[in-house]
Design a protein around this motif. Structure first.
Motif, mmCIF file in Angstrom:
data_model
loop_
_atom_site.group_PDB
_atom_site.id
_atom_site.type_symbol
_atom_site.label_atom_id
_atom_site.label_comp_id
_atom_site.label_asym_id
_atom_site.label_seq_id
_atom_site.Cartn_x
_atom_site.Cartn_y
_atom_site.Cartn_z
ATOM 1 N N ASN A 112 -81.207 51.058 103.319
ATOM 2 C CA ASN A 112 -82.450 50.605 103.960
ATOM 3 C C ASN A 112 -82.597 51.175 105.370
ATOM 4 N N GLY A 113 -82.254 52.454 105.505
ATOM 5 C CA GLY A 113 -82.431 53.139 106.776
ATOM 6 C C GLY A 113 -81.309 52.947 107.772
ATOM 7 N N LYS A 114 -80.309 52.120 107.443
ATOM 8 C CA LYS A 114 -79.198 51.862 108.354
ATOM 9 C C LYS A 114 -77.967 52.636 107.887
ATOM 10 N N GLN A 115 -77.418 53.470 108.777
ATOM 11 C CA GLN A 115 -76.230 54.226 108.422
ATOM 12 C C GLN A 115 -75.029 53.286 108.294
ATOM 13 N N LEU A 116 -74.263 53.453 107.194
ATOM 14 C CA LEU A 116 -73.145 52.560 106.919
ATOM 15 C C LEU A 116 -71.784 53.167 107.261
ATOM 16 N N ASN A 117 -71.753 54.417 107.654
ATOM 17 C CA ASN A 117 -70.480 55.119 107.824
ATOM 18 C C ASN A 117 -69.423 54.318 108.575
ATOM 19 N N ASN A 118 -69.815 53.702 109.692
ATOM 20 C CA ASN A 118 -68.852 52.995 110.538
ATOM 21 C C ASN A 118 -69.058 51.486 110.533
ATOM 22 N N VAL A 119 -69.781 50.993 109.527
ATOM 23 C CA VAL A 119 -70.028 49.559 109.423
ATOM 24 C C VAL A 119 -68.913 48.911 108.604
ATOM 25 N N HIS A 120 -68.375 47.806 109.092
ATOM 26 C CA HIS A 120 -67.301 47.095 108.386
ATOM 27 C C HIS A 120 -67.818 46.600 107.030
#
Length: 354
Positions: free
Chosen positions: A63-71
């Motif tokens: 939904n447009g939010k980058q998840l690469n560094n999201v826990h």
């Protein structure tokens, strides 16, 4: 509106690249299945989406939010594992409530969500039981319920039915299909079982050696495979393949009384699915001697050889071991593959390969 975008994603362990370049978009409400043989990378890809596996290169966005560094806990993604991953000392109710409790949700809201989800999953009578007192199918529903109460933007399933017996797997497939329709949720499902993929998916992603071979609906993959790997992996039994050499830039099967031809530049392979072979007692190209019979109920699978090459026919006609089945290949639905690079040359849904 849930939309997952995977762009130029790669995964390497040390200097060994296991997934070179993945590009994939999954739209709101889709049920997408990752399928492929063991070690193809499907679970690794799922775990990277969940945040349980690191990314070497590329981007994953939801939904447009980058998840690469999201826990993982902050991704609004819920994952259902093959092993259920239930706490054996907790009741069904406490197992389902656990993620909400850890998130600090109000107890009244937790109780309402657990009760409502348990009712929808037909688990209300078992809320006070421990997982050890449940059947495999019930435990899997508890694991799914624990995911549902979180109200995630994306559901991930990692071979959730592989520990169940054949009857339960069939029941749970129907249940998951109904659940998807009821929740109108976006789901990604990993399996090595192409039957599960065909029955559950809106779209299937076929993976092989860390790369996407083809993406399409079950019907597209079955009727219009892009290469020999997809043609052989999708469909039960496996597609028949007959190898041939070109003569004067034309493929001539040479095994049959009437020659089919197609333009080509080298060795070529003819593919025909067992249920698309035309049995013809009057006009036939070849005969297959029956070596093995496998009854299916609605039909029979006959195994034998044509021109020394293995061949399978599905037919409602009755033949015995040792009998010869007359087949008309020019009237069968044919697929043509380049024998060198295994790509599809021509998929002909008509009744003629020429």
């Amino acid at each position: 509106m849930t939309k997952l975008i995977i762009k130029d994603l790669s995964k390497a362990y040390g200097g060994h690249v296991v997934m070179p370049n993945i590009n994939l978009t999954i739209n709101n409400g889709e049920f997408v299945v990752f399928v492929g043989p063991s070690g193809c990378g499907k679970s690794t890809l799922l775990r990277m989406i969940a945040g349980l596996e690191s990314i070497t290169k590329g981007d994953i966005s939801l939904n447009g939010k980058q998840l690469n560094n999201v826990h993982p806990s902050a991704r609004k993604v819920a994952m259902v594992f093959q092993s259920y991953a239930l706490y054996p000392h907790m009741t069904v109710e406490k197992n389902m409530a656990f993620p909400l409790k850890m998130a600090g949700v109000n107890k009244r809201i937790i109780d309402e969500k657990v009760a409502d989800t348990a009712k929808n999953l037909q688990l209300a009578p078992y809320l006070d039981r421990l997982p050890g007192a449940l059947s495999g199918g019930q435990r899997q529903r508890v694991a799914i319920g624990r995911a549902i109460v979180r109200e995630p933007e994306l559901f991930l399933f990692d071979e959730p039915l592989s520990n169940l017996d054949a009857k339960l797997r069939g029941e749970m497939r129907i249940y998951l299909k109904q659940l998807h329709q009821k929740l109108d949720a976006t789901m990604i499902y990993v399996t090595h079982d192409q039957v599960e993929a065909m029955t559950l998916a809106d779209r299937i992603v076929v993976l092989n050696q860390g790369q996407i071979e083809q993406i399409g609906t079950p019907e597209e993959l079955y009727l219009q495979p892009k290469n020999r790997f997809v043609a052989s992996f999708i469909g039960t039994p496996e597609m028949n393949f007959l190898e041939g050499n070109n003569q004067n830039q034309l493929f001539k099967i040479g095994l049959f009384n009437s020659l089919n031809t197609i333009a080509c530049n080298g060795p070529i392979t003819l593919g025909i699915r067992a249920n698309q072979v035309t049995v013809d007692h009057d006009t036939f190209d070849a005969k297959m001697k029956v070596d093995v019979i496998e009854p299916l109920g609605h039909a029979r699978l006959y195994y034998g050889k044509i021109g020394g090459q293995k061949f399978t026919i599905e037919s409602q006609e009755s033949f015995n071991i040792g009998e010869e089945i007359p087949v008309n290949l020019s009237q069968s639905i044919q697929h043509w593959f380049d024998a060198d690079d295994l790509r599809i040359i021509n998929t002909n849904e008509a009744r003629n390969a020429a």
